[in-house]
Design a protein around this motif. Sequence first.
Motif, mmCIF file in Angstrom:
data_model
loop_
_atom_site.group_PDB
_atom_site.id
_atom_site.type_symbol
_atom_site.label_atom_id
_atom_site.label_comp_id
_atom_site.label_asym_id
_atom_site.label_seq_id
_atom_site.Cartn_x
_atom_site.Cartn_y
_atom_site.Cartn_z
ATOM 1 N N MET A 16 6.999 1.116 -2.050
ATOM 2 C CA MET A 16 6.001 0.720 -3.054
ATOM 3 C C MET A 16 5.945 -0.798 -3.211
ATOM 4 N N ALA A 17 7.121 -1.455 -3.164
ATOM 5 C CA ALA A 17 7.141 -2.920 -3.287
ATOM 6 C C ALA A 17 6.440 -3.567 -2.096
ATOM 7 N N MET A 18 6.735 -3.078 -0.869
ATOM 8 C CA MET A 18 6.122 -3.648 0.327
ATOM 9 C C MET A 18 4.603 -3.460 0.311
ATOM 10 N N THR A 19 4.158 -2.289 -0.118
ATOM 11 C CA THR A 19 2.717 -2.026 -0.182
ATOM 12 C C THR A 19 2.049 -2.941 -1.206
ATOM 13 N N ALA A 20 2.706 -3.108 -2.356
ATOM 14 C CA ALA A 20 2.141 -3.988 -3.391
ATOM 15 C C ALA A 20 2.053 -5.423 -2.882
ATOM 16 N N TYR A 21 3.103 -5.901 -2.204
ATOM 17 C CA TYR A 21 3.088 -7.269 -1.678
ATOM 18 C C TYR A 21 1.982 -7.442 -0.640
ATOM 19 N N LEU A 22 1.799 -6.431 0.194
ATOM 20 C CA LEU A 22 0.755 -6.509 1.231
ATOM 21 C C LEU A 22 -0.619 -6.647 0.590
ATOM 22 N N VAL A 23 -0.878 -5.851 -0.418
ATOM 23 C CA VAL A 23 -2.187 -5.893 -1.071
ATOM 24 C C VAL A 23 -2.367 -7.194 -1.845
ATOM 25 N N ILE A 24 -1.345 -7.599 -2.612
ATOM 26 C CA ILE A 24 -1.449 -8.818 -3.426
ATOM 27 C C ILE A 24 -1.646 -10.053 -2.545
ATOM 28 N N ALA A 25 -0.824 -10.163 -1.480
ATOM 29 C CA ALA A 25 -0.924 -11.335 -0.600
ATOM 30 C C ALA A 25 -2.265 -11.363 0.128
ATOM 31 N N SER A 26 -2.768 -10.203 0.542
ATOM 32 C CA SER A 26 -4.063 -10.148 1.238
ATOM 33 C C SER A 26 -5.192 -10.583 0.319
ATOM 34 N N ILE A 27 -5.152 -10.105 -0.927
ATOM 35 C CA ILE A 27 -6.193 -10.487 -1.890
ATOM 36 C C ILE A 27 -6.104 -11.974 -2.218
ATOM 37 N N ALA A 28 -4.880 -12.491 -2.358
ATOM 38 C CA ALA A 28 -4.689 -13.886 -2.748
ATOM 39 C C ALA A 28 -5.214 -14.861 -1.703
ATOM 40 N N VAL A 29 -5.128 -14.482 -0.423
ATOM 41 C CA VAL A 29 -5.596 -15.393 0.640
ATOM 42 C C VAL A 29 -6.969 -14.982 1.172
ATOM 43 N N PHE A 30 -7.568 -13.966 0.553
ATOM 44 C CA PHE A 30 -8.895 -13.494 0.972
ATOM 45 C C PHE A 30 -8.930 -13.196 2.467
ATOM 46 N N ASP A 31 -7.920 -12.513 2.963
ATOM 47 C CA ASP A 31 -7.825 -12.208 4.391
ATOM 48 C C ASP A 31 -7.486 -10.729 4.564
ATOM 49 N N ILE A 32 -8.393 -9.990 5.167
ATOM 50 C CA ILE A 32 -8.200 -8.550 5.328
ATOM 51 C C ILE A 32 -7.325 -8.225 6.540
#
Length: 260
Positions: A16-32
């Motif tokens: 769950m932590a890894m998934t949250a980090y993946l989503v948060i970091a992707s949104i923060a850098v606007f990179d899919i």
Amino acid sequence: MTLQKWMKSPKGYVAMAMTAYLVIASIAVFDIKGIIHGLVAVGVAMIVDVLFGLVNRKKRMLPDGAIITGLIVALILSTSASWVVVAATVILAIVSKYVLVSRNKPIFNPAAMGLLLSVLIFGTGESWWGAFGDLPVWMIALLLIGGYAITGRVNKFPQIFSFLGTYFVLLSLMGLFHTGDAGNALRAPFINAVLFCGFFMVTDLPTSPAKTKDQLVFGVLASVVGALVYGLFGGLMYLFIGLLCANLYHFLRTRYTFFL
């Protein structure tokens, strides 16, 4: 095991932590691309893990460990890497999990082994983007919150304190004596990489010890080897090399009683 029980398990916490980090970091850098890499890595990891499970006739086929390995690989590899390299790195990681084993447990952290081999074979770039290395400093708090929760869940505080404490002391001393490029190692994104590696890879249950004394030795060894490799050679492989050396020590320590 029910979904609720799995979510409260150590693997559930990490996933769950890894998934949250993946989503948060992707949104923060606007990179899919990060999310695409995550899907590729998890998908390939699950397929390869299930195939090995069928060959080995495993009773438990839930590939939750493989999902975590895939997520860690995706969060560390640069998003500029091709999906083929991401898939190949995950395959190397899962293969190591089943080939380099002792008493039905992997000897080496699969993600660390796959990423190290990926650098050596493909020259793969690593950005640790999922550790928020390129994002505002305050986001390190997210690593600390997730890391604290997981470390407590797996009872690895002695290990993480010895790892991080030794690392910071050694790098500080190296910086004072102007050895290598130690100053940079205490800044972002390197500091993010150290925290991510410590909380989510050094604490890996199957490849690290349970007893407090052994945890202390394990953490110190991983940080000493990693810091020395960084000081002598620089680069990005030092954390993997340090962790894998500690994994090897743990294997020898448990396999051969005469080994101190």
